[in-house]
Design an enzyme around this catalytic site. Structure first.
Site, PDB file in Angstrom:
ATOM      1  CB  VAL A   3      62.551  -6.782 -20.166  1.00  0.00           C
ATOM      2  CG1 VAL A   3      62.033  -7.897 -21.066  1.00  0.00           C
ATOM      3  CG2 VAL A   3      63.871  -7.187 -19.511  1.00  0.00           C
ATOM      4  CE  LYS A   4      62.894 -10.394 -25.046  1.00  0.00           C
ATOM      5  NZ  LYS A   4      63.913 -11.459 -24.887  1.00  0.00           N
ATOM      6  CG  ASP A   5      63.352  -0.640 -24.630  1.00  0.00           C
ATOM      7  OD1 ASP A   5      62.726  -1.332 -25.454  1.00  0.00           O
ATOM      8  OD2 ASP A   5      62.999   0.503 -24.296  1.00  0.00           O
ATOM      9  CB  ALA A  32      67.341  -3.264 -28.359  1.00  0.00           C
TER      10      ALA A  32
END
Length: 336
Positions: A45-47, A50
């Site tokens: 999910v951190k894409d 970012a």
């Protein structure tokens, strides 16, 4: 010759599917749907955070061609930033606490990130990985002004705003507006804050819940008004002892505190019953979804986040000796 068309890797971040968790949906009488964020190019999910942070920095002139991205992270945001940075031409320096999974460290190094491990310590300590990453960016900019971006995922609201513009809108559209509740854990706060803002814009009747692991202070904050943590969790990248800028002023209707004894067995249930191998934070999220489904009652649609792959945590999730030291165990069907 027909003109060839293609997309950047970054164009494939987002628009992840909702997956019905069949066993848990049938058991609760609700539709429990998980947003498959592990299907993003960087695997989590951190894409989204970012990409949102990088695109915002580019738009504001804070990140110039060839500039270096610097961040303090438990791992997944660092992987996301490195994947995005590689695709767009920015090298990365990632500062991590040394108590995170070796699998994530190895993944970052395989992508070419400059990984710097530092001792784990409280946020109030100047040696905390977030503060050290900020100082590195400041030093680079002092030597060469404008050469580095400190991503600052916890307090950079571009994180929250990207989730509001993408993840929350996707959930609304994919459910045809038939969503009754959303629940997930908080690390930076960007995911829950952004999604809740998007969904509440469509319907204020949607219940927003937080699924907080033991060792985090947010359950205490929403039940007593005091940021007080107790216990601990083997889940990485979630839980916090402060209210970040991303999470500030976020409406939470229902808080849940989730112990590892509840979340970790769900990780194994997802593998066995759904074919989904996800990490500990997903177990916390799904535990919250089950609680919310039971609280709202049969016939409701509950959504949550399937954060990343459990294979990033092999040293913990599939290590009998480690689990036993935490009072946990692998199921018998796992022959490891």
């Amino acid at each position: 010759m027909k003109e060839l068309q293609g997309m950047r890797l970054t164009d494939r971040i987002g628009n992840t599917p909702l997956i019905r968790l069949n066993h848990l949906s049938d058991a609760t009488g609700c539709e429990i749907l998980g947003k498959a964020e592990f299907m993003n190019p960087g695997g989590s999910v951190k894409d989204r955070a970012a990409l949102g942070i990088v695109r915002d920095a580019e738009a504001r002139g804070l990140l110039k061609p060839g500039g270096t991205i610097v961040e303090g992270t438990a791992g997944n945001t660092g992987i996301g930033l490195t994947v995005v940075g590689n695709s767009l031409g920015y090298p990365t320096i990632i500062v991590m606490p040394d108590n995170q999974s070796q699998d994530k460290v190895d993944t970052l190094r395989a992508y070419g990130a400059d990984v710097r491990l530092v001792p784990a310590c409280p946020f109030a300590d100047p040696g905390h990985f977030v503060h050290q990453s900020r100082r590195i960016a400041e030093e680079l900019n002092a030597q060469n002004p404008g050469s580095a971006l400190w991503a600052n995922q916890f307090d950079n609201v571009a994180n929250r705003e990207f989730h509001q513009a993408t993840t929350g809108q996707e959930i609304w559209q994919q459910t045809g507006g038939q969503v009754d509740g959303f629940v997930c854990a908080v690390g930076t706060g960007g995911t829950l804050a952004g999604i809740s803002r998007a969904l509440k814009t469509h319907s204020d009747s949607i219940t927003i819940a937080i699924s907080d692991p033991t060792g985090s202070a947010l359950y205490s904050y929403f039940t007593t008004g005091e940021l007080k943590a107790a216990g601990g969790s083997i889940s990485e990248g979630i839980g916090t002892s402060r209210i970040t800028e991303n999470f500030a002023d976020t409406q939470v209707d229902v808080p849940y505190q989730i112990p590892d004894s509840e979340s970790i067995p769900l990780v194994y249930e997802l593998i066995r019953q759904e074919g989904l191998c996800c990490g500990g934070s997903t177990g916390v999220n799904v535990a919250g979804a089950v609680r919310l489904a039971r609280e709202l009652g049969p016939g409701h649609v509950i959504t949550t986040i399937l954060c990343d792959s459990g294979l990033r945590y092999r040293e913990r999730l599939f290590n009998r000796e480690f689990l036993a030291s935490k009072g946990l165990e692998l199921p018998d069907w796992l022959s490891l």
